[in-house]
Scaffold this motif. Structure first.
Motif, short mmCIF file in Angstrom:
data_model
loop_
_atom_site.label_atom_id
_atom_site.label_comp_id
_atom_site.label_asym_id
_atom_site.label_seq_id
_atom_site.Cartn_x
_atom_site.Cartn_y
_atom_site.Cartn_z
N SER A 320 0.86 -1.18 0.00
CA SER A 320 0.00 0.00 0.00
C SER A 320 0.90 1.23 0.00
O SER A 320 2.11 1.14 0.19
N ARG A 321 0.30 2.39 -0.20
CA ARG A 321 1.09 3.62 -0.28
C ARG A 321 1.72 3.94 1.08
O ARG A 321 1.03 4.07 2.08
N PRO A 322 3.05 4.07 1.11
CA PRO A 322 3.71 4.47 2.36
C PRO A 322 3.83 5.99 2.46
O PRO A 322 3.79 6.69 1.45
N PHE A 323 3.98 6.48 3.67
CA PHE A 323 4.10 7.91 3.93
C PHE A 323 5.36 8.16 4.76
O PHE A 323 5.61 7.45 5.72
N ILE A 324 6.12 9.17 4.38
CA ILE A 324 7.37 9.43 5.07
C ILE A 324 7.11 9.97 6.48
O ILE A 324 6.24 10.81 6.68
N VAL A 325 7.85 9.47 7.44
CA VAL A 325 7.75 9.90 8.82
C VAL A 325 9.02 10.64 9.25
O VAL A 325 8.96 11.67 9.91
N ALA A 326 10.17 10.09 8.88
CA ALA A 326 11.43 10.70 9.30
C ALA A 326 12.54 10.36 8.32
O ALA A 326 12.53 9.29 7.69
N VAL A 327 13.50 11.26 8.22
CA VAL A 327 14.74 11.04 7.48
C VAL A 327 15.87 11.20 8.50
O VAL A 327 15.87 12.15 9.28
N ASP A 328 16.83 10.28 8.48
CA ASP A 328 17.78 10.25 9.58
C ASP A 328 19.20 9.96 9.09
O ASP A 328 19.40 9.04 8.29
N ASP A 329 20.15 10.76 9.55
CA ASP A 329 21.57 10.43 9.45
C ASP A 329 22.04 10.13 8.03
O ASP A 329 22.55 9.06 7.73
N ILE A 330 21.86 11.11 7.13
CA ILE A 330 22.39 10.97 5.77
C ILE A 330 23.77 11.62 5.74
O ILE A 330 23.91 12.84 5.83
N MET A 331 24.80 10.81 5.64
CA MET A 331 26.18 11.30 5.62
C MET A 331 26.69 11.37 4.18
O MET A 331 26.63 10.38 3.45
N PHE A 332 27.17 12.55 3.78
CA PHE A 332 27.75 12.71 2.44
C PHE A 332 29.24 12.40 2.55
O PHE A 332 30.06 13.24 2.92
N GLN A 333 29.59 11.14 2.23
CA GLN A 333 30.95 10.66 2.45
C GLN A 333 31.91 11.02 1.32
O GLN A 333 33.10 11.17 1.54
#
Length: 426
Positions: A320-333
Motif C-alpha cells: 500500500s502507499r507508504p508515507f514518510i515519517v522521518a529522514v535520519d543520518d544521511i552522511m555525504f561521504q
C-alpha cells in the motif's frame, strides 16, 4: 504582470527584502551569483579557475572573522504552489500530493544559502568559501495534509557553529486559511571549504542574544555529541549489545524448521518476508544538468533519487502507499562527479506494526573505472496504510543491517500517529 516569489529576512518584527525572483529557482540563482558559478557547462572550468583568486579573502583563523547573530542568517523562502499553478507539475504526484523528493532538493539548496548569509563578506563580490552539505542529521514530519494547491514557506538560520562547520535549522510550513501551519523540522550540518573546495576553511563565530538562542546552540552541542556516540558504537566498529545479540538469536530460532534438527533448514514464520527479498535497485547517469555550483552532482538530486527508490521499496514491500515519517543520518561521504554512474540499492531492514525502515546505499563508478565507491547511506522511516509483514535476516550481515535499522527507528524524536491522508509521497 508576472507574479514574484520573495525571499525575506523577518526577525523580531523587522522585514528586510534580501532578493526576489520568479519561483524557488531564485535560491539556486543566488547561490551561483555568490560563488561565481557558470550557468554554461562549457565554461565551468574557467569559472572554477577564477575562484583560485579568492584565496586571499580566506581567514587565517576564526578569531579574524567578525561574529554573527542567528538573525543575520535567517531567511524565509516562499514556494507559491497555490498562487502560481504552473509550478505544481514539478512537485505533483499522481495521487495529487506533493513530491517529498523535491522538498529535499529545496531544503538542501536553502541550507547552503543560509550558511553563505552567515559568512557574508561585504568587501568581496564573491564568497571565497565553498559550503557543502556534510550531513542531514534529522528531518521530522509534524503535519498532515500537504496540499499541492496551497503556498509553502521555508524558513531557517544557522543554529550552531564550530570552527569549520555549521548546523542549520530549517522549518517548512503550508498555508491553511490565513495562517502557515508547521509541516516539518530539519537539521542539516554544513562544512566550509576553501575557494577550490580542497581543504577546510574557517567560518564566522556565532553570538547568542537570548536564552532561546542559547538553548538552540546547546542543542547543537548535544547533537554533535550524539553523532559522535552513535558513530563510536556503530556495528561496523563494535559488536552488538547483549540485548541485541539475544534478539537476533531468537529471530534465528524462530526460522528453524521444527520438522528437522538442523541449523541449515530455515523456514519463514507466518506473515514474514526474508530481508533479501525486499530489495530494489536503480542506475542513473549523472549528467551536467544535475550539477551543483561547484560542478559536482547536487546533493539534493542524490537525496531525491534515493528517497524515491526507498519509497518504491516500502510500497512494494507493504502493498500500500507508504508515507514518510522521518529522514535520519544521511552522511555525504564522497562527492559525486559529473559523468559518474550512480548505483542505488534499497532494502527494508526493519519493520514494526505499520512502520517500514528502509536503507538506501549509494555507490558511484566512473565510465572508465569499474571500481565502486560508497558515497552515501540513506535512512528513511515510512508508515504504511496497513500493518506490514515482519522482515527476517538470513545471514549475519543482514542481521547487522536489521539491528542498524532498528537503532535508526528508535532514534526517531517520537512515534508518529498517521492517518490515511498523511501528506507526502515521492
Amino acid at each position: 504582470m508576472k507574479s514574484k516569489m520573495h525571499v525575506h529576512l523577518t526577525v523580531f518584527g523587522f522585514d528586510h527584502l534580501v532578493f526576489e525572483g520568479t519561483r524557488i529557482a531564485v535560491v539556486r540563482d543566488k547561490l551561483r551569483e555568490i560563488v561565481g558559478a557558470s550557468t554554461n557547462w562549457r565554461d565551468h572550468v574557467k569559472a572554477m579557475e577564477e575562484r583560485k583568486l579568492l584565496h586571499s579573502f580566506l581567514a587565517k583563523s576564526q578569531k579574524g572573522l567578525p561574529p554573527r547573530t542567528m538573525k543575520d542568517s535567517y531567511i524565509e523562502v516562499f514556494l507559491p504552489l497555490g498562487s502560481q499553478p504552473e509550478l505544481r507539475e514539478k512537485y505533483l504526484t499522481v495521487q495529487n500530493t506533493v513530491r517529498f523528493g523535491r522538498i529535499l532538493e529545496d531544503l538542501d539548496s536553502l541550507g547552503v544559502l543560509i550558511c553563505y548569509m552567515h559568512n557574508k563578506i561585504h568587501s568581496a563580490k564573491m564568497s571565497p568559501l565553498s559550503i557543502v552539505t556534510a550531513l542531514v542529521d534529522k528531518i521530522d514530519m509534524c503535519k498532515k495534509n500537504l496540499s499541492p494547491e496551497q503556498d509553502i514557506k521555508f524558513s531557517g538560520h544557522v543554529s550552531w557553529v564550530g570552527k569549520t562547520s555549521m548546523e542549520v535549522k530549517m522549518h517548512m510550513f503550508q498555508l491553511h486559511g490565513n495562517d502557515f501551519s508547521p509541516v516539518l523540522d530539519a537539521t542539516f550540518v554544513m562544512v566550509a571549504r576553501d575557494s577550490e573546495n580542497k581543504g577546510p576553511a574557517f567560518v564566522n563565530p556565532l553570538i547568542l542574544e537570548s536564552p532561546e538562542e542559547e538553548e538552540l546552540f546547546q542543542q547543537g552541542e548535544l547533537n554533535k555529541g550524539r553523532r559522535v556516540a552513535f558513530s563510536s558504537t556503530s556495528l561496523l566498529k563494535m559488536a552488538p549489545t547483549a540485548e541485541e545479540r539475544t534478539a537476533i538469536h531468537e529471530m534465528f530460532l524462530n526460522t528453524l524448521d521444527p520438522k528437522t534438527i538442523s541449523f541449515r533448514s530455515r523456514v519463514l514464520p507466518a506473515n514474514a518476508v526474508w530481508m533479501e527479498n525486499s530489495k530494489l535497485k536503480s542506475l542513473d547517469i549523472c549528467h551536467p544538468q544535475e550539477r551543483n555550483i561547484f560542478n559536482r552532482i547536487f546533493g539534493g538530486f542524490l537525496m531525491r533519487k534515493a528517497y524515491e527508490l526507498g519509497w518504491a521499496t516500502a510500497c512494494n514491500f507493504g502493498g500500500s502507499r507508504p508515507f514518510i515519517v522521518a529522514v535520519d543520518d544521511i552522511m555525504f561521504q564522497k562527492p559525486v562527479e559529473v559523468g559518474s554512474l550512480l548505483f542505488l540499492s534499497s532494502q527494508v531492514c526493519f519493520t514494526q506494526g505499520n512502520y517500514i525502515q528502509v536503507r538506501v546505499h549509494s555507490e558511484v563508478a566512473s565510465l572508465q573505472d569499474k571500481e565502486h565507491m560508497t558515497t552515501n547511506v540513506f535512512h528513511f522511516t515510512f508508515m504504511s496504510e496497513k500493518e506490514v509483514p515482519l522482515v527476517f535476516p538470513k545471514t549475519y550481515g543482514e542481521s547487522m543491517l536489521y539491528l542498524d535499522g532498528q537503532r535508526h527507528f528508535k532514534s526517531m524524536s517520537a512515534p508518529v500517529t498517521l492517518k490515511r491522508h498523511y501528506m507526502v509521497e515521492p
